[in-house]
Motif scaffolding. Structure first.
Motif, PDB file in Angstrom:
ATOM      1  N   UNK A  96      46.182  -8.851   2.711  1.00 60.34           N
ATOM      2  CA  UNK A  96      46.259  -7.480   3.218  1.00 60.34           C
ATOM      3  C   UNK A  96      45.357  -6.522   2.460  1.00 60.34           C
ATOM      4  N   UNK A  97      44.775  -6.960   1.352  1.00 62.56           N
ATOM      5  CA  UNK A  97      43.900  -6.084   0.583  1.00 62.56           C
ATOM      6  C   UNK A  97      42.522  -6.749   0.476  1.00 62.56           C
ATOM      7  N   UNK A  98      41.579  -6.013  -0.048  1.00 62.07           N
ATOM      8  CA  UNK A  98      40.214  -6.546  -0.160  1.00 62.07           C
ATOM      9  C   UNK A  98      40.109  -7.466  -1.378  1.00 62.07           C
ATOM     10  N   UNK A  99      39.261  -8.485  -1.248  1.00 63.43           N
ATOM     11  CA  UNK A  99      38.983  -9.420  -2.332  1.00 63.43           C
ATOM     12  C   UNK A  99      37.476  -9.468  -2.543  1.00 63.43           C
ATOM     13  N   UNK A 100      37.067  -9.518  -3.778  1.00 63.53           N
ATOM     14  CA  UNK A 100      35.643  -9.579  -4.104  1.00 63.53           C
ATOM     15  C   UNK A 100      35.302 -10.960  -4.643  1.00 63.53           C
ATOM     16  N   UNK A 101      34.322 -11.593  -4.022  1.00 62.77           N
ATOM     17  CA  UNK A 101      33.855 -12.910  -4.463  1.00 62.77           C
ATOM     18  C   UNK A 101      32.427 -12.765  -5.001  1.00 62.77           C
ATOM     19  N   UNK A 102      32.185 -13.290  -6.179  1.00 61.28           N
ATOM     20  CA  UNK A 102      30.860 -13.215  -6.798  1.00 61.28           C
ATOM     21  C   UNK A 102      29.992 -14.423  -6.486  1.00 61.28           C
TER      22      UNK A 102
ATOM     23  N   UNK B 100      34.543 -17.111  10.813  1.00 65.69           N
ATOM     24  CA  UNK B 100      34.998 -15.823  10.305  1.00 65.69           C
ATOM     25  C   UNK B 100      35.477 -14.997  11.503  1.00 65.69           C
ATOM     26  N   UNK B 101      36.711 -14.495  11.455  1.00 64.98           N
ATOM     27  CA  UNK B 101      37.289 -13.760  12.580  1.00 64.98           C
ATOM     28  C   UNK B 101      37.596 -12.333  12.156  1.00 64.98           C
ATOM     29  N   UNK B 102      37.069 -11.359  12.962  1.00 64.70           N
ATOM     30  CA  UNK B 102      37.290  -9.950  12.688  1.00 64.70           C
ATOM     31  C   UNK B 102      38.340  -9.437  13.688  1.00 64.70           C
ATOM     32  N   UNK B 103      39.392  -8.762  13.214  1.00 65.33           N
ATOM     33  CA  UNK B 103      40.435  -8.269  14.143  1.00 65.33           C
ATOM     34  C   UNK B 103      39.855  -7.313  15.186  1.00 65.33           C
TER      35      UNK B 103
ATOM     36  N   UNK C 288      28.694  -8.882  16.473  1.00 65.05           N
ATOM     37  CA  UNK C 288      28.111  -9.550  15.314  1.00 65.05           C
ATOM     38  C   UNK C 288      28.669  -8.932  14.043  1.00 65.05           C
ATOM     39  N   UNK C 289      28.961  -9.804  13.030  1.00 67.92           N
ATOM     40  CA  UNK C 289      29.426  -9.348  11.724  1.00 67.92           C
ATOM     41  C   UNK C 289      28.208  -9.128  10.841  1.00 67.92           C
ATOM     42  N   UNK C 290      28.075  -7.902  10.321  1.00 63.05           N
ATOM     43  CA  UNK C 290      26.941  -7.560   9.483  1.00 63.05           C
ATOM     44  C   UNK C 290      27.246  -7.857   8.019  1.00 63.05           C
ATOM     45  N   UNK C 291      26.196  -7.823   7.186  1.00 62.64           N
ATOM     46  CA  UNK C 291      26.354  -8.173   5.771  1.00 62.64           C
ATOM     47  C   UNK C 291      27.257  -7.202   5.030  1.00 62.64           C
ATOM     48  N   UNK C 292      27.316  -5.935   5.457  1.00 66.88           N
ATOM     49  CA  UNK C 292      28.164  -4.954   4.771  1.00 66.88           C
ATOM     50  C   UNK C 292      29.585  -4.937   5.305  1.00 66.88           C
ATOM     51  N   UNK C 293      29.935  -5.865   6.211  1.00 63.27           N
ATOM     52  CA  UNK C 293      31.287  -5.950   6.756  1.00 63.27           C
ATOM     53  C   UNK C 293      31.478  -5.261   8.080  1.00 63.27           C
ATOM     54  N   UNK C 294      30.520  -4.452   8.511  1.00 64.30           N
ATOM     55  CA  UNK C 294      30.631  -3.767   9.805  1.00 64.30           C
ATOM     56  C   UNK C 294      30.256  -4.726  10.928  1.00 64.30           C
ATOM     57  N   UNK C 295      30.461  -4.283  12.189  1.00 63.23           N
ATOM     58  CA  UNK C 295      30.131  -5.092  13.364  1.00 63.23           C
ATOM     59  C   UNK C 295      29.231  -4.296  14.288  1.00 63.23           C
ATOM     60  N   UNK C 296      28.471  -4.993  15.112  1.00 59.24           N
ATOM     61  CA  UNK C 296      27.637  -4.370  16.132  1.00 59.24           C
ATOM     62  C   UNK C 296      27.551  -5.315  17.314  1.00 59.24           C
ATOM     63  N   UNK C 297      27.292  -4.757  18.519  1.00 60.11           N
ATOM     64  CA  UNK C 297      27.203  -5.636  19.699  1.00 60.11           C
ATOM     65  C   UNK C 297      26.156  -6.727  19.481  1.00 60.11           C
ATOM     66  N   UNK C 298      26.450  -7.869  20.033  1.00 56.61           N
ATOM     67  CA  UNK C 298      25.597  -9.035  19.832  1.00 56.61           C
ATOM     68  C   UNK C 298      24.292  -8.891  20.604  1.00 56.61           C
ATOM     69  N   UNK C 299      23.176  -9.219  19.978  1.00 52.36           N
ATOM     70  CA  UNK C 299      21.882  -9.252  20.640  1.00 52.36           C
ATOM     71  C   UNK C 299      21.205 -10.569  20.301  1.00 52.36           C
TER      72      UNK C 299
END
Length: 454
Positions: free
Chosen positions: A266-272, A280-283, A290-301
């Motif tokens: 339920x909280x964020x985890x940091x992996x080095x 990887x599934x985004x709610x 598409x899942x971006x490197x910073x954690x955001x999403x954008x429509x798939x192209x």
């Protein structure tokens, strides 16, 4: 009558020559000369033999009068039956002694060997050493007996010993193993420095110095403190469960990540480091995001290209439909983003066993600028026919972005997507070209050979 020595006979002053007699006289003269030469050689041989006889006689006389080598000069003086011309060698003086009515030191150095060579086997070395009394010298190839011990080496002791043997240990000797064959004793409370003179083997083990019967192990109700590491096969907390984790302060928790069960974080985890997963599934997102490197999403192209349009109309190649003879449909969707809205083109290309067939499309142009018309252009004939989808962009559209946002199930003939620079005009050499106007949803359209260029 008179006979001369040369064989000439004179008779009353008349010379008579007797040839036979003259030849005989000549031969006799030659034989006499040979005899004289032979006699001279024999005389020389006799002289040489006489000299050899004299040498032999001198050696016999020397050996007859030589009385030998002696250690002391008094031994020579006391020799019995001495005669004139006797001589002997003295090792004491190193000179020749002569006898002439009495023994006297001649002062001459003894020739050859002053001291005789020894034929005795050299002695082995001793512990204290000996000066020796022999005046004989050792030969150059003499060898001493081995001064080594044949006795088994002794074991080491705690105090050591000087030893008394006068022999050496062989280079390949081995001392007996200085180990003990008894089981090591257990540790005691007071300890002990020990008294045995043997070593422990490197694979020894001590008896367990703890109680192994858990039924009689005492229970400690208080807290034990250890300054060093504590190792055990298990650490069990009273009342603990196999689903709990024992913490360093003695508490338990179930809040930990496992590998074999499904969990929700339920909280964020940091992996080095890298995180690898099957997916990887985004709610609240779909397969078109598409899942971006910073954690955001954008429509798939599927593909994207950016352009900048200034003072002229430009043409942009969106994709190509390759020659294909398998009956199927190839669908593709492109969007055009600019400062006056969003343009959209749907296009469906039909293929038959003879190659490219009919098509359908739907075009939504941008507002006042941007994409306003699209073109489907075909090249070649029959099974070799292929098509290109182009878009026209109005002048001063400035920055705009074309994206392929969707495609159908069949994609093999679809190629060269948004992979070209914009052009100032459409390509030439086409077998047909059709303008696709906006705000229409066509029924099935058959390809014609007429060129409709708007």
């Amino acid at each position: 009558m008179k006979l001369e020595t040369n064989g000439v006979m004179t008779l009353k002053n008349i010379n008579l020559l007797n040839n036979d007699f003259l030849a005989k006289i000549t031969t006799l003269g030659q034989e006499v000369n040979v005899l004289q030469q032979t006699l001279g050689t024999a005389t020389q041989d006799i002289g040489g033999l006489q000299q050899q006889i004299n040498v032999i006689n001198e050696e016999l006389n020397r050996q007859t009068h030589f009385r030998g080598y002696y250690l002391l000069s008094t031994d020579i003086q006391n020799l019995p039956n001495s005669a004139n011309r006797d001589f002997a060698f003295s090792a004491e003086s190193g000179t020749v002694w002569m006898y002439d009515a009495a023994w006297y030191n001649s002062g001459d150095i003894v020739p050859d060997q002053v001291t005789p060579a020894s034929d005795a086997t050299p002695l082995a070395d001793s512990g204290t050493g000996v000066a020796g009394t022999s005046n004989e010298y050792s030969r150059g190839d003499h060898k001493h007996p081995l001064q080594v011990s044949d006795v088994l080496s002794s074991k080491d002791t705690s105090v050591g010993t000087v030893g008394q043997a006068s022999s050496y240990a062989r280079s390949d000797h081995q001392n007996p193993t200085q180990t003990v064959d008894t089981i090591p004793v257990s540790d005691s409370a007071d300890g002990s420095y020990g008294t045995v003179d043997s070593y422990a083997r490197n694979d020894h083990s001590y008896p367990i110095n703890v109680q192994t019967n858990d039924s009689i192990i005492p229970i400690v109700n208080g807290q034990l403190t250890y300054d060093g590491n504590v190792k055990a096969t298990k650490f069990i907390k009273s009342g603990g469960l196999s689903t709990q984790l024992l913490l360093a302060n003695g508490d338990t928790t179930t809040d930990f990540v496992t590998k074999a069960t499904t969990q929700t974080i339920t909280d964020s985890k940091t992996f080095n480091n890298y995180v690898t997963a099957a997916g990887y599934k985004i709610p609240n997102r779909t397969n078109q995001d598409m899942l971006m490197a910073d954690g955001s999403t954008k429509p798939f192209t599927f593909a994207e290209q950016e352009f900048y349009i200034t003072g002229s109309i430009e043409y942009i190649k969106l994709c190509m439909f390759g020659a294909y003879t398998t009956p199927t449909d190839v669908s593709v969707e492109f969007t055009c983003k600019c400062r006056t809205g969003f343009g959209l083109i749907y296009f469906n290309q039909v293929y038959t066993s003879d190659g490219i067939g009919t098509y359908q499309y739907k075009l939504q142009s941008n507002m006042s600028i941007g994409m306003d018309v699209c073109y489907i252009i075909y090249f070649g004939t029959c099974a070799n026919r292929y098509g290109e989808l182009w878009a026209r962009v109005l002048m001063w559209s400035n920055k705009l972005i074309f994206q392929q946002t969707n495609q159908g199930m069949e994609t093999e003939p679809l190629m060269d997507v948004l992979n070209n620079a914009m052009q100032s005009q459409l390509p030439s050499g086409a077998s047909s070209s059709t303008a696709l106007l906006a705000n229409q949803f066509n029924s099935v359209v058959h390809i014609s050979s007429s060129l409709n260029d708007n």
